[in-house]
Design a protein around this motif. Structure first.
Motif, PDB file in Angstrom:
ATOM      1  N   LEU A  48      98.896 -33.666  15.023  1.00  0.00           N
ATOM      2  CA  LEU A  48      98.052 -32.560  14.570  1.00  0.00           C
ATOM      3  C   LEU A  48      98.561 -31.256  15.176  1.00  0.00           C
ATOM      4  O   LEU A  48      97.944 -30.662  16.064  1.00  0.00           O
ATOM      5  N   LEU A 153      88.972 -39.128   5.423  1.00  0.00           N
ATOM      6  CA  LEU A 153      89.269 -39.048   6.852  1.00  0.00           C
ATOM      7  C   LEU A 153      89.774 -40.361   7.427  1.00  0.00           C
ATOM      8  O   LEU A 153      90.427 -40.376   8.477  1.00  0.00           O
ATOM      9  N   TYR A 156      93.387 -40.655   8.468  1.00  0.00           N
ATOM     10  CA  TYR A 156      93.907 -39.830   9.558  1.00  0.00           C
ATOM     11  C   TYR A 156      93.386 -40.267  10.932  1.00  0.00           C
ATOM     12  O   TYR A 156      93.614 -39.576  11.923  1.00  0.00           O
ATOM     13  N   MET A 160      93.333 -38.989  15.158  1.00  0.00           N
ATOM     14  CA  MET A 160      92.052 -38.475  15.644  1.00  0.00           C
ATOM     15  C   MET A 160      91.474 -39.468  16.651  1.00  0.00           C
ATOM     16  O   MET A 160      90.507 -40.184  16.364  1.00  0.00           O
ATOM     17  N   ILE A 492      86.320 -31.931   4.628  1.00  0.00           N
ATOM     18  CA  ILE A 492      87.482 -31.056   4.474  1.00  0.00           C
ATOM     19  C   ILE A 492      87.826 -30.964   2.987  1.00  0.00           C
ATOM     20  O   ILE A 492      88.002 -31.986   2.313  1.00  0.00           O
ATOM     21  N   LEU A 504      95.317 -28.205   7.193  1.00  0.00           N
ATOM     22  CA  LEU A 504      94.905 -29.604   7.247  1.00  0.00           C
ATOM     23  C   LEU A 504      94.864 -30.076   8.693  1.00  0.00           C
ATOM     24  O   LEU A 504      93.871 -30.663   9.139  1.00  0.00           O
ATOM     25  N   CYS A 505      95.921 -29.817   9.441  1.00  0.00           N
ATOM     26  CA  CYS A 505      95.971 -30.274  10.832  1.00  0.00           C
ATOM     27  C   CYS A 505      94.907 -29.587  11.684  1.00  0.00           C
ATOM     28  O   CYS A 505      94.287 -30.213  12.543  1.00  0.00           O
ATOM     29  N   LEU A 508      91.469 -31.141  10.843  1.00  0.00           N
ATOM     30  CA  LEU A 508      91.362 -32.464  11.458  1.00  0.00           C
ATOM     31  C   LEU A 508      91.201 -32.350  12.959  1.00  0.00           C
ATOM     32  O   LEU A 508      90.418 -33.088  13.584  1.00  0.00           O
ATOM     33  N   ARG A 509      91.935 -31.417  13.563  1.00  0.00           N
ATOM     34  CA  ARG A 509      91.844 -31.215  15.013  1.00  0.00           C
ATOM     35  C   ARG A 509      90.452 -30.759  15.420  1.00  0.00           C
ATOM     36  O   ARG A 509      89.896 -31.217  16.420  1.00  0.00           O
ATOM     37  N   ILE A 511      87.582 -31.373  13.904  1.00  0.00           N
ATOM     38  CA  ILE A 511      86.669 -32.509  13.816  1.00  0.00           C
ATOM     39  C   ILE A 511      86.893 -33.461  14.980  1.00  0.00           C
ATOM     40  O   ILE A 511      85.938 -33.908  15.629  1.00  0.00           O
ATOM     41  N   ASP A 512      88.139 -33.774  15.272  1.00  0.00           N
ATOM     42  CA  ASP A 512      88.413 -34.711  16.362  1.00  0.00           C
ATOM     43  C   ASP A 512      87.964 -34.141  17.695  1.00  0.00           C
ATOM     44  O   ASP A 512      87.387 -34.859  18.526  1.00  0.00           O
TER      45      ASP A 512
END
Length: 714
Positions: A48, A153, A156, A160, A492, A504-505, A508-509, A511-512
Motif C-alpha cells: 500500500l 475488500l 486486498y 490490510m 471505496i 486505491l492504495c 485501503l490504507r 481503512i486498514d
C-alpha cells in the motif's frame, strides 16, 4: 496467521453440523452487468504505497451535516476553540481528520452531502467517478458492490493486516459483512457503535431503593398505599431449595458465590400473594425480612445492594416485589399519590416501547427478544430459531402483562401516550427503565436534584433461568444486548480509484489504519491532545471491561458537557470528528458519563471483566463448544429469489416492527396479554406465526443463507 486455523476449523465444524445447501436457486445473485467505467480490472498492488499528499475524495459522515469531516457553519459559528487549544472555523477539517492527513500523508477533499446513509450513497450513484470513499447502509453498499460500483475488500486483505486480524478475531463480524457467498466478497468497512460490549442495562432510582430497604429496625412511614386487591404475577423463580449465584465482591476485586436459600426465606412473590392485602409499610418489611433470610444476612442493613450494589444478585421475582413496594409508597418516594414503575425512553414511540420486550427476555431467560437481527438466535448445534415462533417468548410477555395489570408498568406505556424518560425523572415520577447508560444518566445533571441525593444509574443484570442447550437449567446473568457490527459502513468507489493506483492504495490504507490500535484510539478519542498522558508521554489508562484503555483529559470532559450537554456521540461527531465510522470505543463513552452514571456503568464493566456476565460471542473461543453462545449475524446474504419469497409474507415483519411508527405484537401483548390462562395461548400464537404468517419459510431462508456463509469459508 495463527488465528486463521481455529477460525476455519470452527466454520468447517459448524457447516458439517448444519449441512450445506448446494441448490442452484439458493446461490446469491451474481453481480449485474457493470456499467461502462466499472469494467476495468483493478490491479492488486504488492504494497500500500502512494505518493505523499495523495488526494482522497471522501463522501463520508454519520447522517447529518453536523456529523461530517469538516466543521459546518452552525457548529463553528465565528470560530470554536477546543480542548487542544486550536480555534476551528467553518470548513476546517475536524481534529480527527486533520490528524489523519498528518499520519497517513494524504489530503482530504470533503465531498460529503450530509445525508443519511442511503441518501448519501444514492446521491453519488451516477457520479462514482467523482469520489473515492462513500458511506452508506450495509444493504445499499452491498447492493452497489454487487453492481460493480464498489471495491471488493476481500481481495486486498493480505495488504490490510489490521482489518484482517480484526475479522479473524471476530469471525461473526466477517460473516455479517459478506455480500457474496460464491466468492466471499465484502464491499464495505463495517461500523461499530462499540464492539464486544454491553448495550442496554436496567437503570433504577438508587435513592428510592435505599429509602425503602436500608437501615436497622422496621420500615415505618406516616403514610403508605395498599397492595393486594388482586395479585396477577406468579412466582418465576423456585419456591424451595437453594440456588448458588456468582457475584462480584462488594469492593470489585474478584468473585464470590452466595446463595438464595428458598427453604429459609420462601419465595417473596408466593409470600406476598398468600398474604393478601398489604400496606406499603408491611410490603417493605416483608421484602426486608425475605432479603435477610434468603441471603443469610449477607447484605446486612445495606439491603439495597441486592439490587443496586456491585454485588447485586436480584431476579425477576425480587424485582416485582420491589416494584410493588415502590408502587405502594409514593408518599415516601416522591411526596405524591402515585409513582410509575417501569418506563421507556419514549413511552409513545414504538421503537423504544420495544425495550420492554427486550427486558422481558432479560428477566425471564428468553433468547431472541434482543437479537442482533430480527428475533434470531442459535441452538447448541447452530440451527437458527425465531423467538416469534417460540412459546416461551409469549409466556414471558404474559408475565410482563401481569406486571402491567398490577400497575407496575407506566400508565403512559400502557396507553401509548407521549411521555419521555426525561419527563419521568424531572417530575420525580418513574422508577426504572431498560436503556443505555450513555443516553440516560445525563439526567443526573439535568433533571434530578443531586443535592437532595437523587440518583439514577445502571444496575447489575438480573439472575434468570437460561436454557443454553446443556443439561439442566442455568441460573446465571446472561444478556443478548451485546454490541456487534452495525448496519452501516464505508466503501471505496471502484470508478473513483480505477485509474489512480495511489488513490486505491491510500483508501485501503485509511481503512486498514482505522482498525489498528492507534487508529481505533484516534477514531474514538480524536488526536492525542484530547487524551491524558503520563510524564513519559505514554497514555494514562484505566481498566474497562478488564482491559487497559486511554483516559480523556479533564479539559475534554468539561468541554463535552459544555458544548454537547454530556452527549458523547454529539461531542465526538460534531467537534472531534471521531466515531463517524469504523470502531467506536465504549471506554470513551463511559468516561463521558456523569459521576453517578460512572458508578453504575463501572459495576457492569467490572462484572464483564471478571466474567460474571455471560453474553453472545463474536470470537471463536466459546462458539466452537456451544453455538447457543454465538451472536446472530447482523446481516445475512439473502438472494433475490429468497427476498421475493419473503415478500409474500410481508406481514411477519410489519407485525413485529421495531420502527418508530410501526406496530409490534409483542408490545401489544404486554398491554393486552395473550388470552385467558390455561388456554395454551402461547403455543397458539407461536403456531400462528409459524404456519400462517410465513414464519416457517422465513426460518428456512435464514438458515439457508447462514449455511451458505459457512460453506463459503469451509
Amino acid at each position: 496467521m495463527k488465528k486463521n486455523v481455529p477460525f476455519v476449523a470452527l466454520l468447517l465444524a459448524v457447516s458439517l453440523l448444519c449441512g450445506c445447501n448446494d441448490a442452484a436457486d439458493s446461490a446469491p445473485p451474481q453481480p449485474s452487468a457493470a456499467p461502462s467505467g466499472h469494467t476495468q480490472k483493478l490491479t492488486i498492488p504488492t504494497e500500500l504505497a502512494y505518493a505523499k499528499g495523495t488526494v482522497l475524495r471522501m463522501a463520508t459522515g454519520c447522517g447529518s451535516a453536523q456529523a461530517g469531516l469538516r466543521f459546518d457553519a452552525e457548529t463553528a459559528g465565528n470560530g470554536v476553540t477546543l480542548a487542544d487549544g486550536v480555534t476551528y472555523r467553518a470548513g476546517d477539517l475536524k481534529p480527527t481528520w486533520a490528524e489523519v492527513e498528518k499520519r497517513l500523508g494524504v489530503a482530504i477533499e470533503d465531498k460529503y452531502q450530509g445525508g443519511n446513509a442511503d441518501e448519501e450513497l444514492a446521491f453519488w450513484a451516477e457520479r462514482m467517478d467523482e469520489i473515492d470513499l462513500v458511506s452508506g447502509s450495509a444493504e445499499s453498499l452491498t447492493k452497489a458492490g454487487e453492481a460493480g460500483q464498489l471495491v471488493d475488500l476481500s481481495k486486498y486483505l493480505d495488504l490490510m493486516p489490521n482489518l484482517r486480524a480484526f475479522l479473524e478475531e471476530y469471525p461473526v463480524v466477517r460473516l455479517s459483512v459478506t455480500g457474496n457467498t460464491d466468492i466471499g466478497a465484502f464491499y464495505y468497512a463495517p461500523y461499530f457503535d462499540g464492539v464486544n460490549d454491553i448495550v442496554r442495562t436496567p437503570l433504577m432510582r438508587v435513592d428510592w431503593v435505599e429509602k425503602l430497604l436500608d437501615g436497622k429496625g422496621a420500615f415505618s412511614v406516616p403514610a403508605s398505599g395498599v397492595l393486594g386487591e388482586t395479585y396477577y404475577y406468579q412466582p418465576y423463580m423456585p419456591t424451595s431449595g437453594t440456588i448458588l449465584v456468582d457475584v462480584v465482591k462488594p469492593d470489585g476485586t474478584g468473585r464470590e458465590i452466595i446463595a438464595k436459600n428458598y427453604d429459609a426465606a420462601g419465595n417473596i412473590i408466593q409470600k406476598m400473594n398468600a398474604a393478601g392485602e398489604l400496606s406499603g409499610v408491611s410490603a417493605v418489611n416483608m421484602l426486608r425480612d425475605y432479603i435477610d433470610k434468603a441471603y443469610g444476612g449477607y447484605y446486612g442493613t445495606k439491603r439495597s445492594d441486592l439490587f443496586v450494589g456491585q454485588n447485586a444478585a436480584w431476579d425477576a421475582d425480587e424485582l416485582v416485589a420491589l416494584l410493588r413496594c415502590v408502587a405502594a409508597n409514593p408518599q415516601t418516594l416522591n411526596g405524591t399519590d402515585s409513582v410509575q414503575g417501569v418506563f421507556t425512553r419514549e413511552d409513545g414511540n414504538n421503537r423504544y416501547r420495544a425495550d420492554l420486550v427486550r427486558l422481558a427476555g432479560l428477566l425471564f431467560g428468553v433468547r431472541g427478544l434482543e437479537s442482533r437481527q430480527d428475533y434470531l438466535y442459535f441452538d447448541i448445534v447452530g440451527r437458527l430459531h425465531d423467538a416469534r415462533q417460540e412459546a416461551d417468548a409469549y409466556r414471558a410477555l404474559d408475565r410482563m402483562h401481569d406486571m402491567a395489570r398490577e400497575g407496575l408498568i407506566s400508565e403512559s406505556f400502557l396507553s401509548g401516550a407521549e411521555m419521555s424518560s426525561e419527563q419521568m425523572l424531572e417530575r420525580d415520577l418513574g422508577f426504572m427503565s431498560y436503556d443505555s447508560s450513555a443516553s440516560q444518566t445525563a439526567c443526573n445533571r439535568t433533571k434530578l436534584q443531586a443535592d437532595e441525593g437523587e440518583r439514577y444509574m445502571a444496575v447489575m443484570l438480573p439472575v434468570a433461568c437460561w436454557q443454553d442447550g446443556t443439561l439442566g437449567s442455568k441460573y446465571m446473568r446472561f444478556t443478548e444486548s451485546w454490541r456487534s457490527v452495525a448496519t452501516a459502513g464505508w466503501g471505496i468507489s471502484r470508478e473513483g480509484v480505477a485509474n489512480d493506483p495511489d488513490r486505491l492504495c491510500a483508501a485501503l490504507r485509511l481503512i486498514d489504519y482505522a482498525f489498528s490500535d492507534a487508529g481505533m484510539i484516534l477514531m474514538s478519542y480524536g488526536p492525542d491532545a484530547f487524551i491524558r498522558t503520563n510524564e513519559d508521554g505514554s497514555y494514562a489508562t484505566f481498566s474497562f471491561n478488564g482491559e487497559q484503555t486511554p483516559e480523556i483529559t479533564e479539559a475534554a470532559y468539561a468541554e463535552l458537557w459544555e458544548k454537547a450537554g454530556g452527549s458523547c456521540s454529539d461531542y465526538a461527531r460534531r467537534y472531534l470528528g471521531s466515531t463517524l465510522g469504523f470502531v467506536k470505543s465504549q471506554a470513551f463513552a463511559y468516561q463521558c458519563l456523569d459521576e453517578t452514571g460512572k458508578v453504575g456503568a463501572g459495576y457492569i464493566s467490572t462484572a464483564i471483566g471478571l466474567g460474571t456476565i455471560s453474553h453472545p460471542e463474536l470470537r471463536t473461543a466459546r462458539v466452537s463448544r456451544n453455538q447457543w453462545y454465538t451472536s446472530a449475524p447482523t446481516l445475512l446474504p439473502i438472494t433475490r429469489r429468497e427476498m421475493d419469497l419473503l415478500s409474500i409474507h410481508a406481514e411477519l415483519e410489519e407485525a413485529f416492527s421495531q420502527r418508530e411508527n410501526g406496530r409490534n405484537l409483542f408490545v401489544d401483548m404486554i398491554v393486552n396479554g395473550s388470552g385467558a390462562p390455561g388456554t395454551n395461548a402461547a403455543e397458539r400464537f407461536a403456531a400462528e406465526v409459524r404456519d400462517s404468517m410465513g414464519g416457517s419459510l422465513y426460518l428456512q431462508v435464514m438458515q439457508s443463507a447462514w449455511e451458505r456463509l459457512l460453506a463459503c469459508y469451509s
